[in-house]
Design an enzyme around this catalytic site. Sequence first.
Site, PDB file in Angstrom:
ATOM      1  N   GLY A 277       3.844  -3.644  -3.699  1.00 35.51           N
ATOM      2  CA  GLY A 277       3.861  -3.840  -5.144  1.00 35.51           C
ATOM      3  C   GLY A 277       4.301  -2.541  -5.795  1.00 35.51           C
ATOM      4  N   ARG A 278       3.401  -1.540  -5.724  1.00 35.21           N
ATOM      5  CA  ARG A 278       3.627  -0.257  -6.377  1.00 35.21           C
ATOM      6  C   ARG A 278       4.944   0.401  -5.952  1.00 35.21           C
ATOM      7  NH1 ARG A 278      -0.879   2.854  -7.913  1.00 35.21           N
ATOM      8  NH2 ARG A 278      -2.058   1.734  -6.335  1.00 35.21           N
TER       9      ARG A 278
ATOM     10  N   ARG B 251      -5.398   2.776 -15.967  1.00 33.62           N
ATOM     11  CA  ARG B 251      -5.494   3.549 -14.719  1.00 33.62           C
ATOM     12  C   ARG B 251      -6.190   4.906 -14.881  1.00 33.62           C
ATOM     13  NH1 ARG B 251      -2.042   5.058 -11.585  1.00 33.62           N
ATOM     14  NH2 ARG B 251      -3.000   4.276  -9.691  1.00 33.62           N
TER      15      ARG B 251
ATOM     16  N   CYS C  41     -12.390   2.828 -29.181  1.00 33.69           N
ATOM     17  CA  CYS C  41     -13.709   3.415 -29.453  1.00 33.69           C
ATOM     18  C   CYS C  41     -14.504   3.663 -28.174  1.00 33.69           C
ATOM     19  CB  CYS C  41     -14.476   2.496 -30.370  1.00 33.69           C
ATOM     20  SG  CYS C  41     -13.475   2.054 -31.774  1.00 33.69           S
ATOM     21  N   GLU C  42     -13.978   4.462 -27.297  1.00 33.21           N
ATOM     22  CA  GLU C  42     -14.680   4.834 -26.067  1.00 33.21           C
ATOM     23  C   GLU C  42     -14.184   6.202 -25.657  1.00 33.21           C
ATOM     24  OE1 GLU C  42     -15.570   2.506 -22.916  1.00 33.21           O
ATOM     25  OE2 GLU C  42     -15.292   0.586 -23.906  1.00 33.21           O
TER      26      GLU C  42
ATOM     27  N   TYR D 115      -9.487   5.013 -12.640  1.00 30.94           N
ATOM     28  CA  TYR D 115      -9.396   5.733 -11.358  1.00 30.94           C
ATOM     29  C   TYR D 115      -9.189   7.237 -11.547  1.00 30.94           C
ATOM     30  CZ  TYR D 115      -7.546   1.019 -10.329  1.00 30.94           C
ATOM     31  OH  TYR D 115      -7.330  -0.328 -10.261  1.00 30.94           O
TER      32      TYR D 115
ATOM     33  N   GLY E 266       0.774  -1.237   0.000  1.00 34.87           N
ATOM     34  CA  GLY E 266       0.000   0.000   0.000  1.00 34.87           C
ATOM     35  C   GLY E 266       0.800   1.277   0.000  1.00 34.87           C
TER      36      GLY E 266
ATOM     37  N   GLU F 286       4.134  -6.590   1.980  1.00 33.54           N
ATOM     38  CA  GLU F 286       3.735  -7.016   0.631  1.00 33.54           C
ATOM     39  C   GLU F 286       3.650  -5.838  -0.340  1.00 33.54           C
ATOM     40  OE1 GLU F 286       0.414 -10.440   1.830  1.00 33.54           O
ATOM     41  OE2 GLU F 286      -0.212  -8.394   1.384  1.00 33.54           O
TER      42      GLU F 286
HETATM   43  N1  LLP Z   1      -1.293  -7.107  -0.651  1.00 33.03           N
HETATM   44  C1  LLP Z   1      -2.582  -7.272  -0.975  1.00 33.03           C
HETATM   45  C2  LLP Z   1      -3.392  -8.233  -0.244  1.00 33.03           C
HETATM   46  C3  LLP Z   1      -3.152  -6.501  -2.011  1.00 33.03           C
HETATM   47  O1  LLP Z   1      -4.430  -6.651  -2.316  1.00 33.03           O
HETATM   48  C4  LLP Z   1      -2.344  -5.569  -2.705  1.00 33.03           C
HETATM   49  C5  LLP Z   1      -2.897  -4.741  -3.779  1.00 33.03           C
HETATM   50  C6  LLP Z   1      -0.979  -5.459  -2.343  1.00 33.03           C
HETATM   51  C7  LLP Z   1      -0.499  -6.235  -1.294  1.00 33.03           C
HETATM   52  C8  LLP Z   1      -0.020  -4.509  -3.031  1.00 33.03           C
HETATM   53  O2  LLP Z   1      -0.421  -3.202  -2.880  1.00 33.03           O
HETATM   54  P1  LLP Z   1       0.533  -1.996  -3.329  1.00 33.03           P
HETATM   55  O3  LLP Z   1       1.785  -2.051  -2.502  1.00 33.03           O
HETATM   56  O4  LLP Z   1       0.850  -2.211  -4.786  1.00 33.03           O
HETATM   57  O5  LLP Z   1      -0.255  -0.789  -3.108  1.00 33.03           O
HETATM   58  N2  LLP Z   1      -4.935  -1.449  -9.607  1.00 33.03           N
HETATM   59  C9  LLP Z   1      -4.821  -0.438  -8.597  1.00 33.03           C
HETATM   60  C10 LLP Z   1      -4.181  -0.968  -7.322  1.00 33.03           C
HETATM   61  C11 LLP Z   1      -4.890  -2.186  -6.765  1.00 33.03           C
HETATM   62  C12 LLP Z   1      -4.190  -2.765  -5.552  1.00 33.03           C
HETATM   63  C13 LLP Z   1      -4.739  -4.117  -5.241  1.00 33.03           C
HETATM   64  N3  LLP Z   1      -4.112  -4.763  -4.131  1.00 33.03           N
HETATM   65  C14 LLP Z   1      -4.079   0.761  -9.173  1.00 33.03           C
HETATM   66  O6  LLP Z   1      -3.709   0.731 -10.348  1.00 33.03           O
HETATM   67  O7  LLP Z   1      -3.882   1.764  -8.469  1.00 33.03           O
END
Ligand code: LLP
Length: 421
Positions: A275-276, A312, A343-344, A316, A239, A273
């Site tokens: 990601g981003r 994105r 086409c949107e 969003y 997150g 955990e």
């Molecule tokens: N752990 C769990 C259980 C999650 O559901 C997620 C992301 C993460 C870790 C990693 O979160 P991060 O560190 O990346 O924020 N598609 C959206 C973001 C969806 C996130 C879903 N879950 C976007 O493009 O902003």
Amino acid sequence: MHEFKYSNRQLYCEKIRVEELALRFGTPLYVYSYHTLIGHYLKLKEAFKEIDPLICYSVKANSNLALLKALVDKGSGLDIVSGGELFRAIQVGCPAAKIVYASVGKTDREIEEALARGILFFNVESFPELENINRIASKLHKTASVAIRINPDVEPKTHKFITTGKITNKFGIDLKSAEKILLRCMSYPNVNISGLHIHIGSQITESAPFVAAITKMVDFIDRLKTKGLSIEYLNIGGGLGIIYDRESPQTAQKFAHKVLPLLKKTGLRIILEPGRFIVGNAGILVTRVLYVKSTPKKKFVIVDAGMNDLIRPALYSAYHNILPLRAKEEARREKVDIVGPICESGDFIAKERRLPVVREGGYLAVMGTGAYGFSMSSNYNSRRRPQEVLVIKDKVFIIRKRESYSDLVRNENIPAFLFGL
Ligand code: LLP
């Protein structure tokens, strides 16, 4: 910090001119910087070194095998959410003991596969799921390790589609029910409760929501102890927000400074955990200007990347910085909509954006698209998904070929009766 910078008014990825990549590989093209990717992983690791947590990179942010392998080789574990992501984790040789598995809808087959591999644990999101895991584990004569995902009901102050820790969200189990379930779990023969899990949302720029959620967990863990239940892990999810526009998100160091005292109090092994945070600024989407179209009300810059390549902005209203690959000195700016060929009307990359005047045939970089860019792409409008390349200093590697037209129809079949047979 990232490795996409101008030198002599040309945008570079590490030591390679991005325009060279666009000309060589065509567009739309995702370009990743190896050192930015690994740099972010190491930054987080360094910030938390006192407690040496297990960092499980969240595969959904970008699941390209090359990026996963690069991170796994540096010691990262993986956070997965499907059988497909488990398959990817195995492909890159991630040790099963470094894989955690979340998702509100794990199927029997997915549970069986993960059990057979011996992953570290499932992040369990509901009571019926827990019963199902116990049933499947018993059938396979195994003991499943699980962490209960708690919904701590905190406001993460982010986009409502990526808020996951409010009580109205579908994720996790509220504290009261969790306590009952945990006590009941002690009597499940094929389930071992090894931890607790939270993930309150994504693109969170302040530490306060994390502190609020972790504080609730610290109290909860104490409460469980008094009931005779002790666990081994606390997984605080992902997150962490990054800079897309004018945000000034907490750094890894500041985040660690705020949450470390709480985490240490638990005495548990900590899992993160992200990601981003790791991959978001490690990738850009390079696109070519096809046409510039003026209407009585607007100017549209029509590019060859669409919402199928990067959803994105449409989904969003997300902001991504847009940079020309060649920066002009004292360039005149004008307000334009950058739109794709789909086409949107929702097919846009930026709206009402003041950009240096762009010409047909010029190239633009859509910044900060390493996370949830390619991984959310689709074949809508029968468009081939883009190529992905990885840059390491002055070397470039194709890490995913552009799809071909035959790839698009590979799994389709026209039944014989339609040919009148
Ligand atoms: N752990 C769990 C259980 C999650 O559901 C997620 C992301 C993460 C870790 C990693 O979160 P991060 O560190 O990346 O924020 N598609 C959206 C973001 C969806 C996130 C879903 N879950 C976007 O493009 O902003």
